[in-house]
Each structure stands twice: as C-alpha cells, then as structure tokens.
Design a protein around this motif. Sequence first.
Motif, short mmCIF file in Angstrom:
data_model
loop_
_atom_site.label_atom_id
_atom_site.label_comp_id
_atom_site.label_asym_id
_atom_site.label_seq_id
_atom_site.Cartn_x
_atom_site.Cartn_y
_atom_site.Cartn_z
N MET A 1 0.82 -1.21 0.00
CA MET A 1 0.00 0.00 0.00
C MET A 1 0.86 1.27 0.00
O MET A 1 0.55 2.24 -0.68
N VAL A 2 1.99 1.24 0.77
CA VAL A 2 2.87 2.40 0.80
C VAL A 2 3.43 2.68 -0.60
O VAL A 2 3.49 3.83 -1.03
N THR A 3 3.80 1.61 -1.31
CA THR A 3 4.35 1.78 -2.66
C THR A 3 3.33 2.40 -3.59
O THR A 3 3.64 3.33 -4.35
N VAL A 4 2.09 1.92 -3.54
CA VAL A 4 1.03 2.45 -4.41
C VAL A 4 0.76 3.91 -4.09
O VAL A 4 0.65 4.76 -5.00
N LEU A 5 0.66 4.26 -2.81
CA LEU A 5 0.38 5.64 -2.42
C LEU A 5 1.52 6.58 -2.83
O LEU A 5 1.27 7.67 -3.36
N ALA A 6 2.76 6.14 -2.59
CA ALA A 6 3.90 7.00 -2.92
C ALA A 6 4.03 7.19 -4.42
O ALA A 6 4.33 8.31 -4.89
N LEU A 7 3.82 6.14 -5.20
CA LEU A 7 3.90 6.27 -6.66
C LEU A 7 2.75 7.12 -7.19
O LEU A 7 2.92 7.87 -8.16
N SER A 8 1.58 7.01 -6.58
CA SER A 8 0.45 7.86 -6.98
C SER A 8 0.77 9.32 -6.68
O SER A 8 0.44 10.22 -7.46
N ALA A 9 1.43 9.57 -5.53
CA ALA A 9 1.86 10.93 -5.21
C ALA A 9 2.86 11.43 -6.24
O ALA A 9 2.81 12.60 -6.67
N ALA A 10 3.78 10.56 -6.67
CA ALA A 10 4.75 10.94 -7.69
C ALA A 10 4.06 11.34 -9.00
O ALA A 10 4.44 12.32 -9.64
N LEU A 11 3.04 10.57 -9.39
CA LEU A 11 2.29 10.88 -10.61
C LEU A 11 1.61 12.24 -10.49
O LEU A 11 1.70 13.08 -11.40
N ALA A 12 0.95 12.49 -9.36
CA ALA A 12 0.26 13.76 -9.17
C ALA A 12 1.24 14.92 -9.11
O ALA A 12 1.02 15.99 -9.70
N TYR A 13 2.36 14.74 -8.40
CA TYR A 13 3.39 15.80 -8.35
C TYR A 13 3.95 16.10 -9.73
O TYR A 13 4.18 17.26 -10.09
N GLY A 14 4.19 15.04 -10.52
CA GLY A 14 4.77 15.23 -11.84
C GLY A 14 3.88 16.06 -12.76
O GLY A 14 4.35 16.98 -13.44
N VAL A 15 2.58 15.74 -12.76
CA VAL A 15 1.65 16.52 -13.59
C VAL A 15 1.51 17.94 -13.05
O VAL A 15 1.49 18.92 -13.81
N ALA A 16 1.42 18.07 -11.72
CA ALA A 16 1.28 19.40 -11.11
C ALA A 16 2.49 20.28 -11.44
O ALA A 16 2.34 21.47 -11.75
N ASP A 17 3.69 19.70 -11.38
CA ASP A 17 4.89 20.48 -11.67
C ASP A 17 4.95 20.91 -13.14
O ASP A 17 5.38 22.02 -13.46
N PHE A 18 4.51 20.03 -14.02
CA PHE A 18 4.48 20.39 -15.44
C PHE A 18 3.53 21.56 -15.67
O PHE A 18 3.87 22.54 -16.34
N LEU A 19 2.33 21.48 -15.10
CA LEU A 19 1.36 22.56 -15.26
C LEU A 19 1.85 23.85 -14.61
O LEU A 19 1.68 24.94 -15.16
N GLY A 20 2.47 23.71 -13.43
CA GLY A 20 3.01 24.90 -12.76
C GLY A 20 4.12 25.54 -13.55
O GLY A 20 4.21 26.77 -13.63
N GLY A 21 4.99 24.71 -14.13
CA GLY A 21 6.06 25.26 -14.96
C GLY A 21 5.52 25.96 -16.19
O GLY A 21 6.03 27.01 -16.60
N ALA A 22 4.48 25.38 -16.80
CA ALA A 22 3.88 26.02 -17.97
C ALA A 22 3.27 27.37 -17.59
O ALA A 22 3.36 28.34 -18.35
N ALA A 23 2.66 27.43 -16.41
CA ALA A 23 2.08 28.70 -15.95
C ALA A 23 3.17 29.72 -15.67
O ALA A 23 3.05 30.91 -16.01
N ALA A 24 4.28 29.28 -15.03
CA ALA A 24 5.37 30.21 -14.71
C ALA A 24 6.01 30.77 -15.97
O ALA A 24 6.47 31.91 -15.99
N ARG A 25 6.04 29.99 -17.05
CA ARG A 25 6.61 30.48 -18.31
C ARG A 25 5.73 31.55 -18.94
O ARG A 25 6.21 32.39 -19.69
N ARG A 26 4.43 31.51 -18.64
CA ARG A 26 3.51 32.51 -19.19
C ARG A 26 3.45 33.77 -18.34
O ARG A 26 2.94 34.79 -18.78
N SER A 27 3.95 33.70 -17.11
CA SER A 27 3.88 34.85 -16.22
C SER A 27 5.13 34.87 -15.36
O SER A 27 6.23 34.94 -15.87
N THR A 28 4.97 34.82 -14.04
CA THR A 28 6.08 34.72 -13.10
C THR A 28 5.77 33.63 -12.09
O THR A 28 4.62 33.21 -11.94
#
Length: 294
Positions: A1-28
């Motif tokens: 269960m720990v492995t599934v939760l941690a990998l799910s967190a990695a997936l969510a962080y990865g997408v969130a960081d991509f979207l955040g980076g795209a937003a930062a490139r459009r503004s600050t």
Amino acid sequence: MVTVLALSAALAYGVADFLGGAAARRSTALKALAWCVPMGLAVVLASALLTGGGTGWGPMAWGFGAGLAGGTGLITFYRALARGPMSVVAPVSALAAAVLPVAVGTMQGERLDATVLLGVLLCLVAIALVSMEEGSADETAPAASGWRRLLDSGPLMAGVSGTCFGIFFILLKEAGDGGGLWPLVAARVGNVVVVFTALLYLKMFGGASEPTPPGARRTLIALTLLSGALDAGANALYFIAVQDGLLSLAAVLTSLYPAITVLLARITYSERLRTVQRLGMAIAVAGVALVTVG
C-alpha cells in the motif's frame, strides 16, 4: 500500500509540476503560486473536513513548519522551471528532495530489506541519470553577472528547492499522529504565508510588473488552479504513505515524479531526451519493481 500511495503521489506531483512550470513560463513564479497555493489550501481543507479527525498543537506546528519549507521550495522551484528546461530542473530538485529524507531515515534507525534497499538505490541512481541533460541558455534573457547570475541559475535554484522539499517530507513525517489531514492544512497555511509575504515584498520593493493579457490570464488561472489541486492531492497521498511506512522509502518513491514531468515536457515542448535519460527511466522501473517485490 505504501508503494502504491507513494507512486500515486509521484504521478500527481509530476503533472502538477508540469502545469506549474507552464504557468510560470507565461507569467512569473509568484503570480502562478498566488493562484496555485490558495487552491491547494482549499482542497486540503475540504478533505480534512470530510475525513474528520482532530490533532493537537504539536502536529499542527510540525505541519506549519513543513509548509514554510515547502512554500520556499515552491517559489524557487517555479522560478527554476521558468529559467531552465523542465527536463533539467525537475530531476535535480527531486534528487535533492530524495537524498535528505533517506539520510534522516537512516540516522533514525530505519532499515530496509536487501531487495527494497537495492530498489531504493536504483531509484536514486535513476533520478540522477534523468537529470543529466545539456540545458541551453536562454539567449533572449538579459545577461547577468556575478552573484545575480549564480542565484538566477536554474540548476542551483532547483537544488535549493529540492532541499526545501526534503525538509518538507521530513517534517510531514513528524506531523502525523493519526489525527486526520489537519497537519496538511497547517502546511498549506505555511505555504500561503511564505508566498504572500514574497508577493508583498515584491510589490513594495520590486517595482511594477508587466500586466498579463486577458487571454493569457485565463490560461494562467486554469493551469495554476489545476496544478494546485493536484499538488494538494499529492501532498495527501504522500502524507498517508509516510505515516504507514518508512520515511526513506516513501520519500524516494515520491521523488520519482520527474519522470512524469520530463515525459510531458518532451511531448509538449519537444525537450530532447538523451540516451542517459532513457536509461535512467528504465532503471527507475527496475527500482520500483524491486521495491514492490520486496
């Protein structure tokens, strides 16, 4: 269960960081976080109210401290994403974020089975390999020199953000007491304090900033709101994982999120993947497999 939760967190962080980076490139970075962080607070507050539970001042203080570290990490991370290629910034930050909790967990007496330990070591190697990208300088950016150029370096800021995220991971481990998600609410309040203090400072001493066009503003808001919601969800997944398992294991698996960010950047921005990065991703798969089997 720990492995599934941690990998799910990695997936969510990865997408969130991509979207955040795209937003930062459009503004600050700060403008993006001004929308992202309150959205994250709203998500974790709603989740805490729905799941119930209560907590004392101790866990809330640990959570708030984690939020201060995480907020500082977010500012430097978004700035780094705006200054350098995502395929460099995200892995460098993740490697720093993974090594610190592993060191602390080891000093606290955590011991992993041989198979799991090998998997963790492979994951650390994978994060390092994925970070080996030849980033190109932004020729359109104004030249800087001396300390200003050093402090504005994408890889350096990525390392600082990773250290802050590592502290965030460690303090969230200390905040857990079985009292629900309220320490995460305190952490998000800490995020808000850091981000809006930085915004206030910028408004007072940073001079006027260029206005964002209406169309770009709507895109920015949409990207940052979604990024904030995903980041909050990733926080919750990691928080649950680290309370049920070892700090070193949960932090390393969660820190595999650059693979998602790199792949999305490759698809969207055509950021080139070198052979060593592909090797790193293959090693990451092997490491996760060993952790799962162990």
